[in-house]
Design a protein around this motif. Structure first.
Motif, PDB file in Angstrom:
ATOM      1  N   GLU A  29      -6.627 -26.356  37.729  1.00  0.00           N
ATOM      2  CA  GLU A  29      -7.037 -27.612  38.351  1.00  0.00           C
ATOM      3  C   GLU A  29      -8.441 -28.017  37.890  1.00  0.00           C
ATOM      4  N   ARG A  30      -9.363 -27.056  37.845  1.00  0.00           N
ATOM      5  CA  ARG A  30     -10.732 -27.360  37.402  1.00  0.00           C
ATOM      6  C   ARG A  30     -10.762 -27.784  35.934  1.00  0.00           C
ATOM      7  N   ILE A  31      -9.964 -27.144  35.108  1.00  0.00           N
ATOM      8  CA  ILE A  31      -9.904 -27.515  33.695  1.00  0.00           C
ATOM      9  C   ILE A  31      -9.371 -28.940  33.555  1.00  0.00           C
ATOM     10  N   LEU A  32      -8.358 -29.280  34.327  1.00  0.00           N
ATOM     11  CA  LEU A  32      -7.800 -30.635  34.284  1.00  0.00           C
ATOM     12  C   LEU A  32      -8.817 -31.663  34.760  1.00  0.00           C
ATOM     13  N   GLN A  33      -9.586 -31.328  35.781  1.00  0.00           N
ATOM     14  CA  GLN A  33     -10.621 -32.236  36.274  1.00  0.00           C
ATOM     15  C   GLN A  33     -11.685 -32.471  35.203  1.00  0.00           C
ATOM     16  N   GLU A  34     -12.082 -31.408  34.527  1.00  0.00           N
ATOM     17  CA  GLU A  34     -13.072 -31.543  33.460  1.00  0.00           C
ATOM     18  C   GLU A  34     -12.515 -32.383  32.310  1.00  0.00           C
ATOM     19  N   ALA A  35     -11.241 -32.223  31.990  1.00  0.00           N
ATOM     20  CA  ALA A  35     -10.616 -33.003  30.925  1.00  0.00           C
ATOM     21  C   ALA A  35     -10.559 -34.477  31.308  1.00  0.00           C
ATOM     22  N   LEU A  36     -10.328 -34.761  32.572  1.00  0.00           N
ATOM     23  CA  LEU A  36     -10.349 -36.138  33.044  1.00  0.00           C
ATOM     24  C   LEU A  36     -11.742 -36.729  32.863  1.00  0.00           C
ATOM     25  N   GLY A  37     -12.751 -35.970  33.256  1.00  0.00           N
ATOM     26  CA  GLY A  37     -14.133 -36.433  33.127  1.00  0.00           C
ATOM     27  C   GLY A  37     -14.558 -36.632  31.685  1.00  0.00           C
ATOM     28  N   ALA A  38     -13.988 -35.847  30.782  1.00  0.00           N
ATOM     29  CA  ALA A  38     -14.326 -35.965  29.361  1.00  0.00           C
ATOM     30  C   ALA A  38     -13.495 -37.043  28.674  1.00  0.00           C
ATOM     31  N   GLY A  39     -12.579 -37.650  29.397  1.00  0.00           N
ATOM     32  CA  GLY A  39     -11.760 -38.713  28.820  1.00  0.00           C
ATOM     33  C   GLY A  39     -10.609 -38.224  27.968  1.00  0.00           C
ATOM     34  N   MET A  40     -10.248 -36.963  28.118  1.00  0.00           N
ATOM     35  CA  MET A  40      -9.148 -36.400  27.332  1.00  0.00           C
ATOM     36  C   MET A  40      -7.792 -36.681  27.957  1.00  0.00           C
ATOM     37  N   LEU A  41      -7.770 -36.927  29.266  1.00  0.00           N
ATOM     38  CA  LEU A  41      -6.526 -37.193  29.978  1.00  0.00           C
ATOM     39  C   LEU A  41      -6.693 -38.449  30.827  1.00  0.00           C
ATOM     40  N   THR A  42      -5.592 -39.147  31.061  1.00  0.00           N
ATOM     41  CA  THR A  42      -5.606 -40.291  31.970  1.00  0.00           C
ATOM     42  C   THR A  42      -5.363 -39.790  33.392  1.00  0.00           C
ATOM     43  N   LEU A  43      -5.597 -40.668  34.362  1.00  0.00           N
ATOM     44  CA  LEU A  43      -5.350 -40.298  35.752  1.00  0.00           C
ATOM     45  C   LEU A  43      -3.893 -39.908  35.972  1.00  0.00           C
ATOM     46  N   GLU A  44      -2.982 -40.632  35.320  1.00  0.00           N
ATOM     47  CA  GLU A  44      -1.562 -40.331  35.479  1.00  0.00           C
ATOM     48  C   GLU A  44      -1.228 -38.950  34.920  1.00  0.00           C
ATOM     49  N   LEU A  62       1.562 -21.832  34.041  1.00  0.00           N
ATOM     50  CA  LEU A  62       0.282 -22.546  34.032  1.00  0.00           C
ATOM     51  C   LEU A  62      -0.269 -22.876  32.636  1.00  0.00           C
ATOM     52  N   PRO A  63      -0.256 -21.956  31.658  1.00  0.00           N
ATOM     53  CA  PRO A  63      -0.850 -22.283  30.353  1.00  0.00           C
ATOM     54  C   PRO A  63      -0.294 -23.530  29.670  1.00  0.00           C
ATOM     55  N   PRO A  64       0.996 -23.848  29.774  1.00  0.00           N
ATOM     56  CA  PRO A  64       1.461 -25.081  29.123  1.00  0.00           C
ATOM     57  C   PRO A  64       0.787 -26.348  29.655  1.00  0.00           C
ATOM     58  N   LEU A  65       0.250 -26.297  30.866  1.00  0.00           N
ATOM     59  CA  LEU A  65      -0.397 -27.473  31.453  1.00  0.00           C
ATOM     60  C   LEU A  65      -1.737 -27.787  30.797  1.00  0.00           C
ATOM     61  N   VAL A  66      -2.347 -26.783  30.152  1.00  0.00           N
ATOM     62  CA  VAL A  66      -3.656 -26.988  29.509  1.00  0.00           C
ATOM     63  C   VAL A  66      -3.636 -26.590  28.035  1.00  0.00           C
ATOM     64  N   ARG A  67      -2.450 -26.339  27.495  1.00  0.00           N
ATOM     65  CA  ARG A  67      -2.332 -25.844  26.123  1.00  0.00           C
ATOM     66  C   ARG A  67      -2.933 -26.818  25.101  1.00  0.00           C
ATOM     67  N   ASP A  68      -2.835 -28.128  25.329  1.00  0.00           N
ATOM     68  CA  ASP A  68      -3.332 -29.108  24.371  1.00  0.00           C
ATOM     69  C   ASP A  68      -4.794 -29.481  24.610  1.00  0.00           C
ATOM     70  N   LEU A  69      -5.481 -28.753  25.492  1.00  0.00           N
ATOM     71  CA  LEU A  69      -6.885 -29.033  25.797  1.00  0.00           C
ATOM     72  C   LEU A  69      -7.782 -27.928  25.250  1.00  0.00           C
ATOM     73  N   PRO A  70      -9.005 -28.282  24.813  1.00  0.00           N
ATOM     74  CA  PRO A  70      -9.944 -27.252  24.344  1.00  0.00           C
ATOM     75  C   PRO A  70     -10.549 -26.515  25.540  1.00  0.00           C
ATOM     76  N   VAL A  71      -9.833 -25.530  26.037  1.00  0.00           N
ATOM     77  CA  VAL A  71     -10.196 -24.843  27.283  1.00  0.00           C
ATOM     78  C   VAL A  71     -11.598 -24.238  27.212  1.00  0.00           C
ATOM     79  N   ASP A  72     -11.997 -23.698  26.051  1.00  0.00           N
ATOM     80  CA  ASP A  72     -13.328 -23.096  25.946  1.00  0.00           C
ATOM     81  C   ASP A  72     -14.426 -24.121  26.199  1.00  0.00           C
ATOM     82  N   GLU A  73     -14.224 -25.346  25.730  1.00  0.00           N
ATOM     83  CA  GLU A  73     -15.221 -26.392  25.939  1.00  0.00           C
ATOM     84  C   GLU A  73     -15.187 -26.934  27.358  1.00  0.00           C
TER      85      GLU A  73
END
Length: 148
Positions: A29-44, A62-73
């Motif tokens: 959830e925190r990774i997704l929130q950070e991705a939203l803030g970085a503009g990598m994901l839309t609200l939907e 769980l990993p497939p939900l963030v697989r396309d995101l740069p998790v380290d960043e």
């Protein structure tokens, strides 16, 4: 000659699935929130993935939900003032999704009761706000707020 690169052993496929904990879900959830803030994901997209994270029963879900995101960043560190807005937006999206799911599964009686509770809360908030404003702007013991 020794190699400095660590070797990664592949997971054993016969291994039983491990249940996901609330902490596992909150990390995603925190990774997704950070991705939203970085503009990598839309609200939907965040709403859809958050629903998937909350529905996940096993860690491997769980990993497939963030697989396309740069998790380290995006790995959340110490909370900062600059990061409060994406977290607030993600919270609002999460709450709205939960409310929408509850409304869709609610009976007519539950919807009416929920509407009455919301209406009562709004009335109480308006009365409390107006009483607070009245107290702030009314003179006390003959003195005015301007100091006169």
């Amino acid at each position: 000659m020794s190699s400095t690169t660590p070797t990664v052993t592949p997971p054993v496929l016969d291994e039983p699935a491990v249940r996901a904990s609330d902490a596992d879900r909150h990390r995603v959830e925190r990774i997704l929130q950070e991705a939203l803030g970085a503009g990598m994901l839309t609200l939907e997209e965040v709403e859809e993935r958050l629903a998937g994270a909350h529905a996940a029963r096993f860690r491997h879900d769980l990993p497939p939900l963030v697989r396309d995101l740069p998790v380290d960043e995006l790995a959340p560190g110490d909370p900062s003032v600059a990061g409060w807005l994406p977290r607030l937006l993600a919270l609002v999206v999460h709450v709205l999704g939960a409310v929408r799911a509850a409304v869709l599964t609610a009976t007519v009686r539950q919807r009416v009761l929920g509407g009455l509770v919301v209406l009562a809360a709004v009335v109480v908030a308006v009365v409390a706000l107006s009483a607070g404003l009245e107290m702030a702007f009314s003179p006390e013991d003959g003195e005015h707020l301007t100091g006169g």
